[in-house]
Structure formats: structure tokens, C-alpha cells
Design a protein around this motif. Sequence first.
Motif, PDB file in Angstrom:
ATOM      1  N   ASP A 197       0.827  -1.206   0.000  1.00 39.55           N
ATOM      2  CA  ASP A 197       0.000   0.000   0.000  1.00 39.55           C
ATOM      3  C   ASP A 197       0.864   1.260   0.000  1.00 39.55           C
ATOM      4  N   HIS A 198       1.919   1.268   0.823  1.00 37.36           N
ATOM      5  CA  HIS A 198       2.848   2.401   0.886  1.00 37.36           C
ATOM      6  C   HIS A 198       4.263   1.831   0.898  1.00 37.36           C
ATOM      7  N   PRO A 199       4.827   1.517  -0.269  1.00 42.11           N
ATOM      8  CA  PRO A 199       6.121   0.820  -0.311  1.00 42.11           C
ATOM      9  C   PRO A 199       7.270   1.610   0.303  1.00 42.11           C
ATOM     10  N   ASP A 200       7.147   2.948   0.329  1.00 40.54           N
ATOM     11  CA  ASP A 200       8.255   3.750   0.869  1.00 40.54           C
ATOM     12  C   ASP A 200       8.043   4.137   2.322  1.00 40.54           C
ATOM     13  N   THR A 201       7.046   3.556   2.988  1.00 40.56           N
ATOM     14  CA  THR A 201       6.806   3.835   4.403  1.00 40.56           C
ATOM     15  C   THR A 201       6.825   2.528   5.181  1.00 40.56           C
ATOM     16  N   TRP A 202       7.773   2.398   6.093  1.00 39.39           N
ATOM     17  CA  TRP A 202       7.865   1.221   6.955  1.00 39.39           C
ATOM     18  C   TRP A 202       7.510   1.651   8.375  1.00 39.39           C
ATOM     19  N   THR A 203       6.592   0.948   8.999  1.00 36.55           N
ATOM     20  CA  THR A 203       6.136   1.307  10.337  1.00 36.55           C
ATOM     21  C   THR A 203       6.622   0.279  11.350  1.00 36.55           C
ATOM     22  N   PHE A 204       7.392   0.732  12.317  1.00 37.41           N
ATOM     23  CA  PHE A 204       7.969  -0.133  13.343  1.00 37.41           C
ATOM     24  C   PHE A 204       7.279   0.101  14.682  1.00 37.41           C
ATOM     25  N   THR A 205       7.218  -0.929  15.498  1.00 38.21           N
ATOM     26  CA  THR A 205       6.687  -0.833  16.852  1.00 38.21           C
ATOM     27  C   THR A 205       7.765  -1.270  17.832  1.00 38.21           C
ATOM     28  N   ASP A 206       7.987  -0.458  18.874  1.00 40.88           N
ATOM     29  CA  ASP A 206       9.035  -0.819  19.835  1.00 40.88           C
ATOM     30  C   ASP A 206       8.450  -1.672  20.958  1.00 40.88           C
ATOM     31  N   ALA A 207       9.275  -2.028  21.923  1.00 44.32           N
ATOM     32  CA  ALA A 207       8.862  -2.928  22.999  1.00 44.32           C
ATOM     33  C   ALA A 207       7.769  -2.323  23.874  1.00 44.32           C
ATOM     34  N   ASP A 208       7.657  -0.989  23.895  1.00 46.86           N
ATOM     35  CA  ASP A 208       6.638  -0.317  24.701  1.00 46.86           C
ATOM     36  C   ASP A 208       5.337  -0.100  23.933  1.00 46.86           C
ATOM     37  N   GLY A 209       5.310  -0.529  22.669  1.00 45.02           N
ATOM     38  CA  GLY A 209       4.108  -0.376  21.864  1.00 45.02           C
ATOM     39  C   GLY A 209       4.025   0.911  21.079  1.00 45.02           C
ATOM     40  N   ALA A 210       5.061   1.749  21.158  1.00 42.35           N
ATOM     41  CA  ALA A 210       5.079   2.995  20.389  1.00 42.35           C
ATOM     42  C   ALA A 210       5.462   2.702  18.941  1.00 42.35           C
ATOM     43  N   THR A 211       4.813   3.385  18.013  1.00 47.26           N
ATOM     44  CA  THR A 211       5.066   3.137  16.589  1.00 47.26           C
ATOM     45  C   THR A 211       5.835   4.303  15.975  1.00 47.26           C
ATOM     46  N   GLN A 212       6.633   3.978  14.984  1.00 46.92           N
ATOM     47  CA  GLN A 212       7.376   4.972  14.218  1.00 46.92           C
ATOM     48  C   GLN A 212       7.252   4.638  12.744  1.00 46.92           C
ATOM     49  N   ALA A 213       6.704   5.562  11.969  1.00 52.09           N
ATOM     50  CA  ALA A 213       6.611   5.398  10.528  1.00 52.09           C
ATOM     51  C   ALA A 213       7.793   6.102   9.875  1.00 52.09           C
ATOM     52  N   VAL A 214       8.543   5.369   9.094  1.00 53.52           N
ATOM     53  CA  VAL A 214       9.770   5.895   8.499  1.00 53.52           C
ATOM     54  C   VAL A 214       9.647   5.878   6.982  1.00 53.52           C
ATOM     55  N   THR A 215       9.967   7.026   6.354  1.00 49.09           N
ATOM     56  CA  THR A 215      10.011   7.084   4.893  1.00 49.09           C
ATOM     57  C   THR A 215      11.389   6.623   4.436  1.00 49.09           C
ATOM     58  N   VAL A 216      11.416   5.601   3.594  1.00 53.85           N
ATOM     59  CA  VAL A 216      12.683   5.022   3.145  1.00 53.85           C
ATOM     60  C   VAL A 216      12.873   5.267   1.648  1.00 53.85           C
ATOM     61  N   ARG A 217      14.101   5.180   1.222  1.00 55.72           N
ATOM     62  CA  ARG A 217      14.448   5.379  -0.181  1.00 55.72           C
ATOM     63  C   ARG A 217      15.433   4.291  -0.606  1.00 55.72           C
ATOM     64  N   GLY A 218      15.494   4.047  -1.900  1.00 54.58           N
ATOM     65  CA  GLY A 218      16.450   3.057  -2.386  1.00 54.58           C
ATOM     66  C   GLY A 218      16.531   3.071  -3.894  1.00 54.58           C
ATOM     67  N   SER A 219      17.544   2.405  -4.414  1.00 54.60           N
ATOM     68  CA  SER A 219      17.771   2.400  -5.858  1.00 54.60           C
ATOM     69  C   SER A 219      17.113   1.205  -6.543  1.00 54.60           C
ATOM     70  N   LEU A 220      16.407   0.341  -5.769  1.00 55.31           N
ATOM     71  CA  LEU A 220      15.746  -0.819  -6.371  1.00 55.31           C
ATOM     72  C   LEU A 220      14.362  -0.985  -5.776  1.00 55.31           C
ATOM     73  N   GLN A 221      13.398  -1.200  -6.642  1.00 56.38           N
ATOM     74  CA  GLN A 221      12.075  -1.619  -6.222  1.00 56.38           C
ATOM     75  C   GLN A 221      11.661  -2.805  -7.090  1.00 56.38           C
TER      76      GLN A 221
END
Length: 300
Positions: A197-221
Motif C-alpha cells: 500500500d505504501h512501499p516507501d513507508t515502513w512502520t515499526f513498533t518498539d517494545a513499549d508499543g510505540a510506533t514509528q513510521a519511516v520514509t525510506v528510499r532506495g535504488s531498487l524496487q
Amino acid sequence: MDQLTALRALRRVVELGSFTAAANALGISHSIVSRQIRQLEHQLGAQLLNRTTRRFALTAAGQQYYLASRDILDALDAADRAVMQQQALPSGSLRINAPMAFGALELAAWLPQFAAQYPQLQLDLVCNDRMVDLIEEGFDVALRLARGLPDSTLVARRLASSRMVAVASPAYLARHGVPATPPQLAHHQCLLYTLADHPDTWTFTDADGATQAVTVRGSLQANTGIALRTAALGHMGIASTAAFIVRDELASGALVQVLPGYTLAPRTLYALYPHSRHLSPKVRALVDFAVAWYRDRDWD
């Protein structure tokens, strides 16, 4: 008038020799049988039976019509039996659609066992990573990995949950450094799955349940997880992928997990098939087999 019902009544009358016997066999009254025959004669504009107070006889037209209708009823009964027999036992062609990686890596673990259990089935497996139109493209069932499904008239049967991991080769990390937090991925080459759905956005959850959405970039898709795994093995960057795709590489050390203290949202494995009041035995057999296979299995 129900012509088919009237044909069956005519046949019973002729073969049992009386209206009373035909009525008893059909579970209806004598008068209903008589009315059905009269309505049939009225529709045809021809007399089928010569009646007296004690007996009847087929007219010439009635004899011809009885023989033709008997053949039709026999053919219809044979067709009914064939369909009911097919409904009782999974048989025929079963067209399955699945993602490329799932078809190549995961179906190989259980599809041969399913095929051995149902030898009357001819399996037609088509693998691609796009959402197919089951009805338009003639598939009986699709196996899909998704975080969510769009609104659809299809039935979606949940089978299992698939863990997602971020991975890279030790050589890539040695050259570019090991990210300690999700935001540091912005400084790395990330390998993107274009059908997300959003290939350039990876959403991580830490041990406390807090989420972080990160915009990523790269030379290959790429549109398949297999290509992303190959690229990661070639030290091209960090891939976010289903754990089953890189299971062997993680076990051997060819790839290592990045940000192991964080989790990515899992994907769910679904079986999708058209809604029907009477689910075909072949589709039911596949879905039930897959449900049982994944019920107690940690497939990641």
C-alpha cells in the motif's frame, strides 16, 4: 403450469398404468395428476390420452410425446446424478492463484500432500504478485498475503499470520553501518516492494508499543519478495519482507535481521473465493486443508 412436473406426471401415469398409482408414487392427489395432464394437453393443443371410466390409452400423438419426454427426463436425471456425484467428491480442475514467493517457497511444503489426498483433482497453479479478478480470470481460489483487504464480494478465510522482518547481508551492514533506530534507515539503501500500500513507508513498533513510521528510499524496487531477497543477498540494501521468504538465509547467516528490537506489522494469509450458497467440494477441500495445515504451525 410447470411443464417439467407435468412431464413427470405423464410418465408415471403411462408406466404405472393408472392415475391413482401415479398420484400415490408422486405423493399428490388423483385430481392434481389429472389437472396436470389436461394442462399439458391444452398447452400442446393435442390429446395425449384417450380416457374411459376404467382405463386409458395413449393416442398416437401421446405415444410420440411420451417417448420423447422420457428421453429428456432420463437425460436430465443423468445430469443431476453427475452433478451430485461431483459435489460429493472433490474432482476436476482447481485453479489456484498465489503470490510468487508464497507459491515457490511455501506451497511446495504442503501442496503435494494435498494433491495426494485428492487424486481426482487437476491442479492449475498460477503465481503472480498482483490482485487478480477471480471471476473474470477464472480462478477458483486465491491465496493472498495482505495487511488488509479491500471491500469485496469475495469470501475471505483467514489462514495464518506472517511475521515481517527487515534484513540485510552482513557485508552491506559492515560497509554502511548497522541502524540502531528506525529513523536511521533514511540514510540507507532500502529495497522496496512496489505492490505494498505504501512501499516507501515502513512502520515499526518498539517494545513499549510505540510506533514509528519511516520514509525510506532506495535504488531498487520490485514486485516480488523473491527479487528483494536476491538483492539483499547481493549486498544492495535493506529489505522489508515476510519472514518465510528469508527463513533459510537467516538460519544460515547469509542475511541478518535489522532492528531486532522492533517489529513490523505482520501480514495475514487469506484464502479468497467467490461467494456461493453451495461452495464446491474442491474449493472447500483446499481451504479446509490449508486451515488445518496452519492451525498449529509456526510457519515463519
